[in-house]
Write a protein that holds these residues in place. Structure first.
Motif, mmCIF file in Angstrom:
data_model
loop_
_atom_site.group_PDB
_atom_site.id
_atom_site.type_symbol
_atom_site.label_atom_id
_atom_site.label_comp_id
_atom_site.label_asym_id
_atom_site.label_seq_id
_atom_site.Cartn_x
_atom_site.Cartn_y
_atom_site.Cartn_z
ATOM 1 N N LYS A 92 38.562 42.243 50.283
ATOM 2 C CA LYS A 92 37.604 43.205 49.697
ATOM 3 C C LYS A 92 37.609 43.383 47.930
ATOM 4 N N PRO A 93 37.438 42.076 47.205
ATOM 5 C CA PRO A 93 37.599 42.181 45.762
ATOM 6 C C PRO A 93 36.302 42.544 45.248
ATOM 7 N N THR A 94 36.424 43.319 43.954
ATOM 8 C CA THR A 94 35.395 43.509 43.125
ATOM 9 C C THR A 94 35.641 42.730 41.964
ATOM 10 N N TRP A 95 34.600 42.826 40.935
ATOM 11 C CA TRP A 95 34.613 42.046 40.092
ATOM 12 C C TRP A 95 34.454 42.775 38.569
ATOM 13 N N VAL A 96 34.896 42.174 37.613
ATOM 14 C CA VAL A 96 34.613 42.567 36.208
ATOM 15 C C VAL A 96 33.750 41.631 35.682
ATOM 16 N N LEU A 97 32.583 41.689 35.278
ATOM 17 C CA LEU A 97 31.581 40.560 35.041
ATOM 18 C C LEU A 97 30.532 41.347 33.793
ATOM 19 N N LYS A 98 29.856 40.266 33.325
ATOM 20 C CA LYS A 98 28.895 40.480 31.947
ATOM 21 C C LYS A 98 27.698 41.171 33.014
ATOM 22 N N ARG A 99 27.174 42.223 32.127
ATOM 23 C CA ARG A 99 25.984 42.812 32.810
ATOM 24 C C ARG A 99 24.781 42.146 32.897
ATOM 25 N N GLU A 100 24.764 41.146 32.157
ATOM 26 C CA GLU A 100 23.377 40.211 32.125
ATOM 27 C C GLU A 100 23.278 39.592 33.517
ATOM 28 N N LEU A 101 24.333 39.482 34.264
ATOM 29 C CA LEU A 101 24.305 38.949 35.706
ATOM 30 C C LEU A 101 23.360 39.828 36.562
ATOM 31 N N LEU A 102 23.325 40.984 36.353
ATOM 32 C CA LEU A 102 22.786 42.018 37.020
ATOM 33 C C LEU A 102 21.213 41.797 36.902
ATOM 34 N N TRP A 103 20.844 41.230 35.954
ATOM 35 C CA TRP A 103 19.350 41.119 35.546
ATOM 36 C C TRP A 103 18.740 39.787 36.467
ATOM 37 N N LEU A 132 38.678 50.158 32.521
ATOM 38 C CA LEU A 132 39.747 51.044 32.957
ATOM 39 C C LEU A 132 39.277 52.268 34.050
ATOM 40 N N ALA A 133 38.499 52.965 33.451
ATOM 41 C CA ALA A 133 38.074 53.733 34.511
ATOM 42 C C ALA A 133 37.341 53.392 36.012
ATOM 43 N N GLN A 134 36.420 52.425 35.742
ATOM 44 C CA GLN A 134 35.762 51.953 36.898
ATOM 45 C C GLN A 134 36.901 51.270 37.976
ATOM 46 N N GLY A 135 37.682 50.222 36.997
ATOM 47 C CA GLY A 135 38.666 49.418 37.687
ATOM 48 C C GLY A 135 39.716 50.390 38.579
ATOM 49 N N THR A 136 40.213 51.497 37.833
ATOM 50 C CA THR A 136 41.041 52.254 38.505
ATOM 51 C C THR A 136 40.633 52.937 40.045
ATOM 52 N N GLU A 137 39.059 53.330 39.786
ATOM 53 C CA GLU A 137 38.442 54.029 40.776
ATOM 54 C C GLU A 137 38.392 52.900 41.984
ATOM 55 N N ARG A 138 38.143 51.613 41.614
ATOM 56 C CA ARG A 138 37.702 50.665 42.800
ATOM 57 C C ARG A 138 39.192 50.380 43.425
ATOM 58 N N LEU A 139 40.378 50.493 42.677
ATOM 59 C CA LEU A 139 41.606 50.152 43.102
ATOM 60 C C LEU A 139 42.090 51.104 43.976
ATOM 61 N N ARG A 140 41.647 52.197 43.850
ATOM 62 C CA ARG A 140 42.031 53.655 44.561
ATOM 63 C C ARG A 140 41.261 53.399 45.901
ATOM 64 N N ALA A 141 40.109 52.879 45.903
ATOM 65 C CA ALA A 141 39.276 52.949 46.972
ATOM 66 C C ALA A 141 39.630 51.462 47.839
ATOM 67 N N GLY A 142 40.688 51.366 47.599
ATOM 68 C CA GLY A 142 40.882 49.866 48.461
ATOM 69 C C GLY A 142 40.698 48.265 47.955
ATOM 70 N N HIS A 143 39.841 48.478 46.935
ATOM 71 C CA HIS A 143 39.298 47.017 46.452
ATOM 72 C C HIS A 143 40.237 46.239 45.056
#
Length: 241
Positions: A92-103, A132-143
């Protein structure tokens, strides 16, 4: 033959990508965890396609080093391969990535639906706060959160300065940081069309505990382990069929 296999693989990639991207739109009404499980079947399908079409497989060492809870993963980044295969290797990984990939058409649509941590790299302070904010949230959610400390793909044999984001997040969330080394770049080169057959070696290091350490000390441990491990991995494809 290598060119033909690569062409067939990209046809397979495009067809399946369009399907999953369109599916992602319909899945927006579903709970996130269910949507995540469905959409992340696409990278798994790609690793299967690489094995069957391009004869490119992988082998993982050190799976026993992975804790049974979410962690920060700091990995070498050499090609597009790890962005696909890590979805299968890690839970269940999530990623830190550059936002341009979403385009990116289709690809970005599917990517957006699984909530990566998409940062604006031109705004470094805001980007770090977001990690820090979203990463901590994802970790607490199990990712688990995957970060490429070099920030971009780096060709085998080359290296760039390691950023501090992975260590900062591990300290903020009070979780270990797991280093990962691999040699994917010799099989799937940066911006390369051909996929060379063989077996990519992935090595997962022992978790680095962050308590009582500075971010510089932590990332120095990560960089030393990753770069020394990469040196001992094969530097050429095992077969050139």
């Amino acid at each position: 033959m290598l060119m033909v296999r690569a062409f067939v693989f990209y046809v397979f990639l495009v067809i399946t990508l369009i399907f999953y991207a369109l599916l992602a739109g319909f899945l927006l009404i579903m709970p996130f965890e269910m949507r995540y499980r469905i959409i992340t079947q696409w990278p798994r399908l790609m690793t299967w396609g690489l094995t069957v079409i391009c004869r490119l497989d992988y082998h993982v060492q050190g799976t026993e080093n992975l804790p049974d809870y979410p962690v920060v993963i700091a990995s070498k980044h050499q090609s597009a391969w790890e962005t696909l295969a890590f979805q299968e290797i890690f839970c269940k990984p999530t990623w830190v990535l550059k936002r341009e990939l979403l385009w990116i058409p289709f690809f970005g649509w599917g990517l957006r639906s699984i909530r990566p941590i998409a940062i604006d790299r031109s705004q470094r302070r805001q980007a770090m706060q977001q990690v820090l904010a979203q990463g901590t949230e994802r970790l607490r959610a199990g990712h688990s959160v995957i970060i490429f400390p070099e920030g971009t793909r780096v060709a085998p044999g080359e290296r760039k300065r390691y950023g501090l984001g992975a260590a900062n997040l591990a300290i903020a969330a009070n979780v270990p940081l797991v280093p990962v080394a691999h040699n994917a770049g010799i099989f799937w080169r940066r911006n390369g069309f051909i996929k060379y057959p063989g077996t990519i070696q992935v090595v997962i290091g022992q978790p680095i505990q962050v308590q009582g350490k500075t971010v510089q000390e932590i990332m120095s441990e990560v960089e030393t382990w990753v770069e020394e491990t990469v040196k001992h991995l094969p530097s050429k494809p095992s077969e050139m069929l």
